[in-house]
Design a protein around this motif. Sequence first.
Motif, PDB file in Angstrom:
ATOM      1  N   GLU A  30       0.818  -1.215   0.000  1.00 53.64           N
ATOM      2  CA  GLU A  30       0.000   0.000   0.000  1.00 53.64           C
ATOM      3  C   GLU A  30       0.851   1.264   0.000  1.00 53.64           C
ATOM      4  O   GLU A  30       0.327   2.363   0.157  1.00 53.64           O
ATOM      5  CB  GLU A  30      -0.968  -0.020   1.188  1.00 53.64           C
ATOM      6  CG  GLU A  30      -1.975  -1.173   1.085  1.00 53.64           C
ATOM      7  CD  GLU A  30      -3.097  -1.084   2.105  1.00 53.64           C
ATOM      8  OE1 GLU A  30      -3.495   0.049   2.451  1.00 53.64           O
ATOM      9  OE2 GLU A  30      -3.574  -2.141   2.544  1.00 53.64           O
ATOM     10  N   GLN A  31       2.160   1.122  -0.201  1.00 47.15           N
ATOM     11  CA  GLN A  31       3.065   2.263  -0.283  1.00 47.15           C
ATOM     12  C   GLN A  31       3.893   2.186  -1.574  1.00 47.15           C
ATOM     13  O   GLN A  31       3.945   1.151  -2.227  1.00 47.15           O
ATOM     14  CB  GLN A  31       4.029   2.276   0.908  1.00 47.15           C
ATOM     15  CG  GLN A  31       3.366   2.437   2.263  1.00 47.15           C
ATOM     16  CD  GLN A  31       4.385   2.331   3.380  1.00 47.15           C
ATOM     17  OE1 GLN A  31       4.891   1.263   3.676  1.00 47.15           O
ATOM     18  NE2 GLN A  31       4.693   3.467   4.010  1.00 47.15           N
ATOM     19  N   TYR A  32       4.498   3.316  -1.919  1.00 45.39           N
ATOM     20  CA  TYR A  32       5.520   3.413  -2.969  1.00 45.39           C
ATOM     21  C   TYR A  32       5.001   3.160  -4.390  1.00 45.39           C
ATOM     22  O   TYR A  32       5.806   3.108  -5.331  1.00 45.39           O
ATOM     23  CB  TYR A  32       6.691   2.453  -2.698  1.00 45.39           C
ATOM     24  CG  TYR A  32       7.203   2.497  -1.272  1.00 45.39           C
ATOM     25  CD1 TYR A  32       7.719   3.688  -0.748  1.00 45.39           C
ATOM     26  CD2 TYR A  32       7.165   1.371  -0.462  1.00 45.39           C
ATOM     27  CE1 TYR A  32       8.186   3.751   0.565  1.00 45.39           C
ATOM     28  CE2 TYR A  32       7.621   1.421   0.846  1.00 45.39           C
ATOM     29  CZ  TYR A  32       8.137   2.609   1.354  1.00 45.39           C
ATOM     30  OH  TYR A  32       8.586   2.653   2.647  1.00 45.39           O
ATOM     31  N   LEU A  33       3.709   3.030  -4.568  1.00 49.79           N
ATOM     32  CA  LEU A  33       3.186   2.737  -5.906  1.00 49.79           C
ATOM     33  C   LEU A  33       3.599   3.805  -6.910  1.00 49.79           C
ATOM     34  O   LEU A  33       3.961   3.494  -8.053  1.00 49.79           O
ATOM     35  CB  LEU A  33       1.658   2.613  -5.850  1.00 49.79           C
ATOM     36  CG  LEU A  33       0.948   2.352  -7.181  1.00 49.79           C
ATOM     37  CD1 LEU A  33       1.418   1.036  -7.802  1.00 49.79           C
ATOM     38  CD2 LEU A  33      -0.572   2.336  -6.977  1.00 49.79           C
ATOM     39  N   GLU A  34       3.560   5.059  -6.495  1.00 46.01           N
ATOM     40  CA  GLU A  34       3.871   6.159  -7.402  1.00 46.01           C
ATOM     41  C   GLU A  34       5.306   6.056  -7.927  1.00 46.01           C
ATOM     42  O   GLU A  34       5.590   6.473  -9.061  1.00 46.01           O
ATOM     43  CB  GLU A  34       3.663   7.500  -6.695  1.00 46.01           C
ATOM     44  CG  GLU A  34       3.807   8.721  -7.599  1.00 46.01           C
ATOM     45  CD  GLU A  34       2.786   8.755  -8.728  1.00 46.01           C
ATOM     46  OE1 GLU A  34       3.092   9.381  -9.767  1.00 46.01           O
ATOM     47  OE2 GLU A  34       1.692   8.170  -8.585  1.00 46.01           O
ATOM     48  N   ASN A  35       6.215   5.477  -7.122  1.00 42.08           N
ATOM     49  CA  ASN A  35       7.604   5.316  -7.569  1.00 42.08           C
ATOM     50  C   ASN A  35       7.697   4.466  -8.836  1.00 42.08           C
ATOM     51  O   ASN A  35       8.620   4.633  -9.643  1.00 42.08           O
ATOM     52  CB  ASN A  35       8.448   4.658  -6.470  1.00 42.08           C
ATOM     53  CG  ASN A  35       8.625   5.543  -5.248  1.00 42.08           C
ATOM     54  OD1 ASN A  35       8.243   6.707  -5.262  1.00 42.08           O
ATOM     55  ND2 ASN A  35       9.203   4.989  -4.202  1.00 42.08           N
ATOM     56  N   PHE A  36       6.763   3.550  -8.995  1.00 43.35           N
ATOM     57  CA  PHE A  36       6.749   2.679 -10.169  1.00 43.35           C
ATOM     58  C   PHE A  36       5.920   3.293 -11.303  1.00 43.35           C
ATOM     59  O   PHE A  36       6.276   3.175 -12.480  1.00 43.35           O
ATOM     60  CB  PHE A  36       6.199   1.307  -9.792  1.00 43.35           C
ATOM     61  CG  PHE A  36       7.066   0.552  -8.828  1.00 43.35           C
ATOM     62  CD1 PHE A  36       8.082  -0.284  -9.277  1.00 43.35           C
ATOM     63  CD2 PHE A  36       6.890   0.675  -7.456  1.00 43.35           C
ATOM     64  CE1 PHE A  36       8.897  -0.982  -8.390  1.00 43.35           C
ATOM     65  CE2 PHE A  36       7.688  -0.014  -6.552  1.00 43.35           C
ATOM     66  CZ  PHE A  36       8.693  -0.840  -7.024  1.00 43.35           C
ATOM     67  N   ILE A  37       4.815   3.940 -10.944  1.00 42.67           N
ATOM     68  CA  ILE A  37       3.965   4.558 -11.973  1.00 42.67           C
ATOM     69  C   ILE A  37       4.746   5.609 -12.751  1.00 42.67           C
ATOM     70  O   ILE A  37       4.648   5.689 -13.980  1.00 42.67           O
ATOM     71  CB  ILE A  37       2.693   5.159 -11.339  1.00 42.67           C
ATOM     72  CG1 ILE A  37       1.781   4.038 -10.824  1.00 42.67           C
ATOM     73  CG2 ILE A  37       1.946   6.014 -12.361  1.00 42.67           C
ATOM     74  CD1 ILE A  37       0.532   4.532 -10.118  1.00 42.67           C
TER      75      ILE A  37
END
Length: 271
Positions: free
Chosen positions: A175-182
């Motif tokens: 539920e964390q860090y998703l934006e780092n991959f997007i």
Amino acid sequence: MIIDSHTHIDNRSSLGIGIEERNPAEFDDFKQCIEEKKLVVLANAACPAEFDELSKIGGIFTSFGIHPWSTHEFCHYSDESNSADYKQIQGHIQREVNAMEAYYKKAHAVGEIGMDSVWCTCDLTLQRELFMQQLNLAEKLGKPVILHTKGQEREIGEILRHYSVKKLVHWYSCEQYLENFIVQDCYFTVGPNYTINNAVKNIISSVPLGRILVETDGISAVEWAVGRKTKAADIPAMLRGAIEAIAGSKNISADFAEKSIEENFYRFLEI
């Protein structure tokens, strides 16, 4: 066309069980489903013998890579190994990965590779070295990669910034860090527990349609996720359910979502 963008056909081989111990009924069921064009799959091979076996299935797409769970076995490392031996072990990793270059080259993608501090206890220094050596080879060969990120999402996101290969994050459940991959334009698969896992629901709602795929991760993973027996013939309908969930979230038709996911799959593999 329904596409399973990441699967293991009897994934006991990825858990260190020999290829000769695979379930022949499961293999035959998948073979029939794929060759009758009821399902398209990108199946993972975790060793050369498994790659050769999967290659017997007409129309299959394959990935090849050393899973982080196999790090100690691959490195011939034990708890008794001394940390002073790391440099020697790291040299061994590089040599062994490069020795299998022919299989990485024949595969459609490199993977599943990555790091895991939740479901295995393999030394993270060695996991990181194995991961980066495989990334280096993928970069050299121009191959896309399939990523296993459990518990190591933040570090993997940072490592990937140094690589220009196409990246598929399989069954992201953090539920964390998703934006780092997007922001790195990664592709993502929606795992089979999309109805109950909030992180997977977040993938559906947050990731652009042009970067979403669906997967099962193999029959064993499906049975773990949904709590019931499953066979290869059930998979197209199960994946269709995930496609319908994506369609509902994006306010589009299921047919449009299915077509978009098909286009995403072939764009990721550059086919």
